[in-house]
Design a protein around this motif. Structure first.
Motif, PDB file in Angstrom:
ATOM      1  N   CYS A  48      10.658  39.782  17.161  1.00 61.63           N
ATOM      2  CA  CYS A  48      10.080  40.661  16.147  1.00 61.63           C
ATOM      3  C   CYS A  48       9.684  39.838  14.924  1.00 61.63           C
ATOM      4  CB  CYS A  48      11.076  41.721  15.680  1.00 61.63           C
ATOM      5  SG  CYS A  48      11.751  42.755  16.965  1.00 61.63           S
ATOM      6  N   ALA A  49       8.722  40.352  14.195  1.00 61.28           N
ATOM      7  CA  ALA A  49       8.363  39.773  12.905  1.00 61.28           C
ATOM      8  C   ALA A  49       8.821  40.734  11.823  1.00 61.28           C
ATOM      9  CB  ALA A  49       6.853  39.555  12.819  1.00 61.28           C
ATOM     10  N   HIS A  50       9.041  40.192  10.635  1.00 65.87           N
ATOM     11  CA  HIS A  50       9.363  41.051   9.504  1.00 65.87           C
ATOM     12  C   HIS A  50       9.010  40.338   8.210  1.00 65.87           C
ATOM     13  CE1 HIS A  50      13.814  39.600   8.742  1.00 65.87           C
ATOM     14  NE2 HIS A  50      13.022  38.605   9.036  1.00 65.87           N
ATOM     15  N   GLN A  51       9.087  41.090   7.148  1.00 66.27           N
ATOM     16  CA  GLN A  51       8.793  40.618   5.802  1.00 66.27           C
ATOM     17  C   GLN A  51       9.847  41.262   4.913  1.00 66.27           C
ATOM     18  OE1 GLN A  51       4.876  41.857   4.672  1.00 66.27           O
ATOM     19  NE2 GLN A  51       4.650  40.234   3.182  1.00 66.27           N
ATOM     20  N   VAL A  52      10.627  40.427   4.216  1.00 66.05           N
ATOM     21  CA  VAL A  52      11.708  40.943   3.374  1.00 66.05           C
ATOM     22  C   VAL A  52      11.338  40.671   1.919  1.00 66.05           C
ATOM     23  CG1 VAL A  52      14.172  40.887   2.883  1.00 66.05           C
ATOM     24  CG2 VAL A  52      13.366  40.479   5.219  1.00 66.05           C
ATOM     25  N   TYR A  53      10.925  41.726   1.219  1.00 68.33           N
ATOM     26  CA  TYR A  53      10.481  41.585  -0.162  1.00 68.33           C
ATOM     27  C   TYR A  53      11.652  41.210  -1.069  1.00 68.33           C
ATOM     28  CZ  TYR A  53       6.399  43.817   1.764  1.00 68.33           C
ATOM     29  OH  TYR A  53       5.305  44.106   2.545  1.00 68.33           O
ATOM     30  N   GLY A  54      11.392  40.321  -2.012  1.00 71.05           N
ATOM     31  CA  GLY A  54      12.411  39.876  -2.948  1.00 71.05           C
ATOM     32  C   GLY A  54      13.358  38.847  -2.373  1.00 71.05           C
ATOM     33  N   ALA A  55      12.992  38.240  -1.246  1.00 71.75           N
ATOM     34  CA  ALA A  55      13.893  37.294  -0.572  1.00 71.75           C
ATOM     35  C   ALA A  55      13.269  35.908  -0.450  1.00 71.75           C
ATOM     36  CB  ALA A  55      14.283  37.831   0.796  1.00 71.75           C
ATOM     37  N   GLY A  56      12.616  35.439  -1.499  1.00 67.77           N
ATOM     38  CA  GLY A  56      12.058  34.083  -1.495  1.00 67.77           C
ATOM     39  C   GLY A  56      11.031  33.889  -0.406  1.00 67.77           C
ATOM     40  N   LYS A  57      11.190  32.806   0.354  1.00 63.62           N
ATOM     41  CA  LYS A  57      10.192  32.504   1.388  1.00 63.62           C
ATOM     42  C   LYS A  57      10.165  33.557   2.493  1.00 63.62           C
ATOM     43  CE  LYS A  57      12.993  29.368   4.205  1.00 63.62           C
ATOM     44  NZ  LYS A  57      13.079  28.044   4.786  1.00 63.62           N
ATOM     45  N   CYS A  58      11.210  34.377   2.588  1.00 64.30           N
ATOM     46  CA  CYS A  58      11.229  35.446   3.600  1.00 64.30           C
ATOM     47  C   CYS A  58      10.318  36.611   3.229  1.00 64.30           C
ATOM     48  CB  CYS A  58      12.654  35.939   3.830  1.00 64.30           C
ATOM     49  SG  CYS A  58      13.683  34.697   4.632  1.00 64.30           S
ATOM     50  N   GLU A  59       9.698  36.523   2.031  1.00 68.00           N
ATOM     51  CA  GLU A  59       8.700  37.527   1.672  1.00 68.00           C
ATOM     52  C   GLU A  59       7.443  37.369   2.519  1.00 68.00           C
ATOM     53  OE1 GLU A  59       7.788  37.894  -2.457  1.00 68.00           O
ATOM     54  OE2 GLU A  59       9.872  38.155  -3.026  1.00 68.00           O
ATOM     55  N   ARG A  60       7.235  36.165   3.038  1.00 63.93           N
ATOM     56  CA  ARG A  60       6.098  35.948   3.935  1.00 63.93           C
ATOM     57  C   ARG A  60       6.440  36.524   5.311  1.00 63.93           C
ATOM     58  NH1 ARG A  60       6.107  30.438   1.463  1.00 63.93           N
ATOM     59  NH2 ARG A  60       7.469  29.847   3.177  1.00 63.93           N
ATOM     60  N   LEU A 119       5.642  43.890  14.190  1.00 66.52           N
ATOM     61  CA  LEU A 119       6.057  43.693  12.806  1.00 66.52           C
ATOM     62  C   LEU A 119       6.917  44.885  12.428  1.00 66.52           C
ATOM     63  CD1 LEU A 119       5.875  42.227  10.052  1.00 66.52           C
ATOM     64  CD2 LEU A 119       3.757  43.499   9.646  1.00 66.52           C
ATOM     65  N   LEU A 120       8.202  44.643  12.180  1.00 64.47           N
ATOM     66  CA  LEU A 120       9.132  45.736  11.909  1.00 64.47           C
ATOM     67  C   LEU A 120       8.699  46.584  10.714  1.00 64.47           C
ATOM     68  CD1 LEU A 120      12.556  43.972  12.585  1.00 64.47           C
ATOM     69  CD2 LEU A 120      11.297  45.538  14.084  1.00 64.47           C
ATOM     70  N   ASN A 121       8.114  45.949   9.706  1.00 61.69           N
ATOM     71  CA  ASN A 121       7.697  46.672   8.501  1.00 61.69           C
ATOM     72  C   ASN A 121       6.688  47.782   8.788  1.00 61.69           C
ATOM     73  OD1 ASN A 121       8.301  43.716   7.889  1.00 61.69           O
ATOM     74  ND2 ASN A 121       8.534  44.665   5.872  1.00 61.69           N
ATOM     75  N   GLU A 122       6.046  47.751   9.938  1.00 61.48           N
ATOM     76  CA  GLU A 122       5.056  48.774  10.280  1.00 61.48           C
ATOM     77  C   GLU A 122       5.700  50.076  10.757  1.00 61.48           C
ATOM     78  OE1 GLU A 122       2.438  46.829  13.044  1.00 61.48           O
ATOM     79  OE2 GLU A 122       1.368  45.794  11.434  1.00 61.48           O
ATOM     80  N   PHE A 123       7.003  50.064  11.032  1.00 57.04           N
ATOM     81  CA  PHE A 123       7.702  51.265  11.467  1.00 57.04           C
ATOM     82  C   PHE A 123       8.265  51.986  10.249  1.00 57.04           C
ATOM     83  CE2 PHE A 123       7.773  48.475  15.132  1.00 57.04           C
ATOM     84  CZ  PHE A 123       7.424  49.334  16.166  1.00 57.04           C
ATOM     85  N   PRO A 124       8.162  53.309  10.199  1.00 52.95           N
ATOM     86  CA  PRO A 124       8.661  54.052   9.028  1.00 52.95           C
ATOM     87  C   PRO A 124      10.111  53.747   8.686  1.00 52.95           C
ATOM     88  CG  PRO A 124       7.467  55.516  10.504  1.00 52.95           C
ATOM     89  CD  PRO A 124       7.574  54.190  11.205  1.00 52.95           C
ATOM     90  N   GLU A 125      10.954  53.549   9.694  1.00 53.59           N
ATOM     91  CA  GLU A 125      12.368  53.289   9.426  1.00 53.59           C
ATOM     92  C   GLU A 125      12.615  51.943   8.746  1.00 53.59           C
ATOM     93  OE1 GLU A 125      11.855  52.707  13.977  1.00 53.59           O
ATOM     94  OE2 GLU A 125      10.925  53.860  12.377  1.00 53.59           O
ATOM     95  N   PHE A 126      11.627  51.041   8.804  1.00 52.75           N
ATOM     96  CA  PHE A 126      11.732  49.730   8.161  1.00 52.75           C
ATOM     97  C   PHE A 126      10.729  49.551   7.025  1.00 52.75           C
ATOM     98  CE2 PHE A 126      13.530  48.540  12.411  1.00 52.75           C
ATOM     99  CZ  PHE A 126      14.786  48.193  11.960  1.00 52.75           C
ATOM    100  N   ASN A 127      10.227  50.647   6.513  1.00 49.68           N
ATOM    101  CA  ASN A 127       9.246  50.579   5.438  1.00 49.68           C
ATOM    102  C   ASN A 127       9.727  51.428   4.263  1.00 49.68           C
ATOM    103  OD1 ASN A 127       7.022  50.958   3.721  1.00 49.68           O
ATOM    104  ND2 ASN A 127       5.584  50.638   5.410  1.00 49.68           N
ATOM    105  N   PRO A 128      10.230  50.770   3.196  1.00 50.27           N
ATOM    106  CA  PRO A 128      10.727  51.532   2.038  1.00 50.27           C
ATOM    107  C   PRO A 128       9.692  52.480   1.439  1.00 50.27           C
ATOM    108  CG  PRO A 128      11.444  49.256   1.900  1.00 50.27           C
ATOM    109  CD  PRO A 128      10.450  49.332   3.036  1.00 50.27           C
ATOM    110  N   GLU A 129       8.416  52.136   1.515  1.00 44.58           N
ATOM    111  CA  GLU A 129       7.374  53.012   0.973  1.00 44.58           C
ATOM    112  C   GLU A 129       7.245  54.313   1.763  1.00 44.58           C
ATOM    113  OE1 GLU A 129       3.797  50.719   0.770  1.00 44.58           O
ATOM    114  OE2 GLU A 129       4.621  49.314  -0.707  1.00 44.58           O
ATOM    115  N   LEU A 130       7.763  54.311   2.993  1.00 45.20           N
ATOM    116  CA  LEU A 130       7.709  55.505   3.848  1.00 45.20           C
ATOM    117  C   LEU A 130       9.090  56.143   4.013  1.00 45.20           C
ATOM    118  CD1 LEU A 130       5.292  54.158   6.611  1.00 45.20           C
ATOM    119  CD2 LEU A 130       4.726  55.618   4.664  1.00 45.20           C
ATOM    120  N   GLY A 131      10.021  55.784   3.125  1.00 43.86           N
ATOM    121  CA  GLY A 131      11.360  56.360   3.180  1.00 43.86           C
ATOM    122  C   GLY A 131      12.351  55.570   4.001  1.00 43.86           C
TER     123      GLY A 131
END
Length: 130
Positions: free
Chosen positions: A15-27, A68-80
């Motif tokens: 899986c791919a992901h993007q962790v905001y606020g986590a330095g290079k893991c934001e990419r 990309l995990l961020n594309e799923f609602p359960e992994f997207n803070p903007e979608l709850g």
């Protein structure tokens, strides 16, 4: 019944992901996660299993593998949802396995799950004992 069964199974998922606020893991970056879980119970189903672990593996892999995990609602803070940190990945996968166990007539339970993100980092999420 005089005993309790413990089914421990692992599988790999990419899986791919993007962790905001986590330095290079934001990419956007990816991991080959090793997922290990434990199902417990005192009764077996009609196939003499706690649960067919292929059902669990397929449910998670079919949904998340090579995405990309961020594309799923359960992994997207903007979608709850929540940020797809390894801790949250473990929690969300636990919830999915728990849902599958609750569908079974023999009532197995998931007791814990581990998600290994790298050789140095593994998260375990456990059921709270009350």
């Amino acid at each position: 019944m005089i005993g309790k069964y413990h089914l421990i199974k692992n599988f790999w998922i990419a899986c791919a992901h993007q962790v905001y606020g986590a330095g290079k893991c934001e990419r956007v970056h990816g991991h080959n996660y090793k997922v290990t879980f434990c199902i417990e119970g005192t009764q077996l189903d009609e196939q003499h299993m706690l649960i067919d672990y292929r059902v669990i593996k397929e449910a998670i892999i079919n949904k998340y593998d090579h995405h990309l995990l961020n594309e799923f609602p359960e992994f997207n803070p903007e979608l709850g949802g929540v940020s797809p940190t390894t801790e949250r990945v473990a929690e969300i996968f636990f919830v999915e396995i728990d849902r599958l166990c609750k569908e079974k007539s023999n009532h197995p339970t998931v007791s814990w799950i581990e998600v290994q993100e790298t050789e140095e980092a593994t998260v375990r999420f456990e059921r709270m004992v009350t």
